[in-house]
Motif scaffolding. Sequence first.
Motif: not given
Lengths: 206, 254
Positions: B190, B194, B219
Amino acid sequence: MLVGILDLEMGNLRSVFNAFYTLGYEVEIIKDIAQFDHISHLVIPGVGSYHKAVYHLDGKNFRSPIRKFAERGKPLLGICLGMHLLSEYGEEGGRNQGLGLIGGYVTKLASTPNFPIPHVGWNTIKFREHHPVFEGVKYGIDCYFVHSYHFVCDNQKYIYGTTDYGKEFVSIIVGKNVIGFQFHPEKSQSNGLKLLENFCNWDGVC
Amino acid sequence: MLKKRIIPVQLLINNRLVKTIKFGNYRDVGNPVTSSKIYSASDADELIFLNINRDYRTVEQLLTLIEKVSEVCFMPLSLGGGIKTLKDAEQLLKNGADKIVVNSASYRDRTIISQIADRFGTQAVIVSIDTKLNESTKEYQLYSNCGRQLEDISLEQHVKESIEKGAGEIFINSIDRDGTMTGYDIDLIKKVFEYSSVPVIACGGAGNFGHMKDVFLQTGVSALACGSLFNFGDNNPIRAKAFLSNYGLPFKVI
């Protein structure tokens, strides 16, 4: 028959060569303009940038023999960057003049948060028209793409297949005896090999 | 619609296929050319080869392999392990590779990424990152040289700088989970997703298809890579996709 693969010193010729070889066809790498006389099918492959490809196209004096080959009505296939070179001009690395075999130009894919550039991976081919090269290939199969630029046709009649990535772009173009794939048939397993085999069996007439 | 990808990872020592646990204790699991043919027939979307020879690592070993594999596999092929220069990358790309995986060299000199990207396009460079969770600080630490050397840079900074230099994809691997078959490190994945503006391939820990489902549903990764899952047991990409398709995940149509 003999398939010629144009060497523009732009990366992965070997995979394209291996694909035709595996299919059982006679194939050779075109390094010199004299070789154009005895080939029946021409393939322009390529990974890399438009302006570098144009540099090699001019450096090796390939423009005129490619034009003559196309004018004789013989089957010509452009793959990825090779498809881009069929256009009138490309915007990658400054504005560069292409081969002008199919009306249109090449510009960058629009980048949006959910659709990162480069567009990499397996994506759907939606055939728009029938063509001998698509014979026996199902509608809606996936092929392998890897690119940041795309072909914009100046006439809808050249568009034979499209693909969605954020928005729709042209993934197959045809102009008479010239065909271009945005995806890599040589990397698209059995469906890709089928398209290459059909290209070898095509006489250049739609 | 762009599809999710399943990528078998093949680790190599002296051109034999091996599998490690937490980057150590490797076992021989076969011949990479034979296994590649099988992966191709069982609907894998791509193949990644990593040379993990610690003492004697040369590009010649990968060259010998790619020539053979590219004669039998008509699918995207990525290679890495010991890539130090543009010339290394060039030789592999000319002989059948589609992408180059760069890891240790990217910490020494980031321009290796831009050199390959400028010449062959950003799609030709995958930056691979090996991480371990530091239990006391709860921070992910990065390691080079097959997990032996700790690097003094944060995960976020390394991901962002690599992309700035031209990385076309990020391959994130958890050393803690490697070969354990206990599931992917979803927190790690994750975080990387990001930080990353390019497609992410996650690796390390797949022990069953449920583990893959968890990552894909939680995800936005484009691809999952795995070694042990396919090396051991009667598992292959066809079965993985049959299972994952039940959860609305899109895979290539053939």
